[in-house]
Write a protein that holds these residues in place. Structure first.
Motif: not given
Length: 405
Positions: A242-245, A251-252, A261-269, A278-281
């Motif tokens: 899995w690729k996340w933007n 950073p990607i 697969q199931n990330p947590t991201h914090t938006y600072e602004k 992007t899902a990949i196999n």
């Protein structure tokens, strides 16, 4: 003169070199260990040569003492034994590595091992290669494996036997047995239904058949900075990467574990952000793009909220129906619940407050009676405003934030 038929060769003049083979009456024990070797070679050997592996002299002769010798090991160790069987047509050598184990008297108190093992993978598609790792305690010196698929049982003393690799060629669910052995005894670990091998042509399950279809959602799509968002992958087609933007210039990220697969991201602004997954196999990749998906507001926006129940900005509030989980849009937050929250807070600290309401939206002044004047009012209430007035605002702000989308 004796005439011999060409179809009945002289036993003393064999046509083929022998095939060497031997056994021992005991393969382990304590110093001094006497071992009786028995020649089991075929092809009518007439001479035998032995190397007992402990540095003693190699013996070579044509009598029964050389065919079936007895040898005493005087030092502790693990020894390789070689027998060479010889006849007039040629010779052949049988080598058994780690065949004789001789222990010192100090090892008499040794306990039998406790077998245990693990694998790098327990399921997959045929052909499935599995790496087995011995985890046995008790210092085993020999390992025996039964992989459960009808392949030959393996048994040996080297690292190859301790941690073997085996390939399952056919679909099925397999039981695996490991026997760990030392001079004190042996122990077997059995894991039933341990390895699951699926058919390579199973189109419904085989990840290498189709490109995935990327899809995801977030646990929250708006809020105040810093805003932590948990993303959950909902892609079909068995992606393995899995690729996340996240759209905020961070950073990607790209990986193959559950953290990717199931990330947590914090938006600072503060800002409105587009998110891409992007899902990949092994067949290909697919990208899901959600524009303006995450709205992050500045913490300064809280000051623009009218705590009397209206909102200075044009933002909307929503209420949730607990029965059908539907949302209803409204221009004002549920004031009754806010007032009840504040009332419950104050009634745990002040006895005579029977009615609490918000009267002045600009100063957040709290009155204990609609007709009372704060300048001449109850000193208890004024003391409350002075000491914990800031906490009231925090309670209201927190409540309003939970009602926003």
């Amino acid at each position: 003169m004796t005439v011999v038929s060409p179809y009945d060769p002289d036993p003393q003049s064999p046509e083929y070199a022998p095939d060497a083979e031997f056994s021992a009456d005991v393969t382990s024990g304590y110093v001094p260990l006497t071992v009786k070797f028995t020649d089991e070679s075929t092809g009518n050997p007439t001479e035998w040569k032995w190397n007992f592996g402990d540095g003693s002299d190699i013996i070579d002769g044509t009598t029964s003492d050389y065919q079936n010798p007895t040898h005493t090991y005087k030092k502790a160790g693990i020894y390789e034994v070689k027998e060479t069987a010889i006849n007039s047509a040629g010779r052949n050598t049988e080598i058994k590595t780690g065949y004789i184990t001789v222990k010192s008297l100090e090892q008499i108190s040794e306990k039998e091992p406790d077998a245990e093992f693990s694998v790098d993978v327990t399921s997959g598609y045929a052909p499935l290669t599995v790496k087995f790792t011995d985890k046995s305690s008790g210092n085993p010196t020999e390992w025996k494996w039964n992989f459960g698929d009808g392949s030959p049982i393996i048994d040996g003393f080297t690292l190859t036997y301790q941690n073997p690799t085996h390939t399952y060629e056919k679909a099925g669910v397999y039981e695996v047995k490991e026997t760990a052995i030392n001079s004190a005894g042996r122990n077997t670990e059995i894991k039933a239904g341990y390895i699951t091998v699926k058919p390579s042509d199973d189109s419904d399950l085989q990840p290498s058949k189709h490109t995935p279809n990327a899809e995801f959602f977030a646990d929250i799509t708006s809020g105040y900075a810093p805003l932590a968002v948990k993303f959950t992958d909902k892609s079909s087609g068995n992606p393995t990467e899995w690729k996340w933007n996240f759209g905020d210039g961070s950073p990607i990220i790209d990986g193959t574990t559950s953290d990717y697969q199931n990330p947590t991201h914090t938006y600072e602004k503060a800002g409105v952000y587009e998110v891409k997954e992007t899902a990949i196999n092994s067949v290909g990749r697919n990208t899901e793009i959600k524009t303006e998906y995450i709205t992050v507001k500045s913490s300064k926006d809280i000051e623009n909220t009218d705590y009397s129940g209206s909102q200075i900005s044009d933002e909307k509030y929503f209420t949730r129906d607990s029965q059908d989980e539907s949302d209803t849009e409204t221009d004002v937050p549920p004031q009754t619940q806010i007032i009840e929250t504040i009332t419950q807070f104050y009634t745990t600290h002040v006895e005579d407050i029977s009615t609490t309401f918000i009267d002045d939206k600009d100063t957040n002044t709290i009155y204990n009676n609609p007709s009372s004047d704060p300048s001449n009012g109850d000193s208890i209430v004024n003391n409350i405003i002075t000491v914990i007035g800031s906490i009231i605002s925090a309670v209201i702000v927190a409540y309003i934030q939970t009602k926003r989308k």
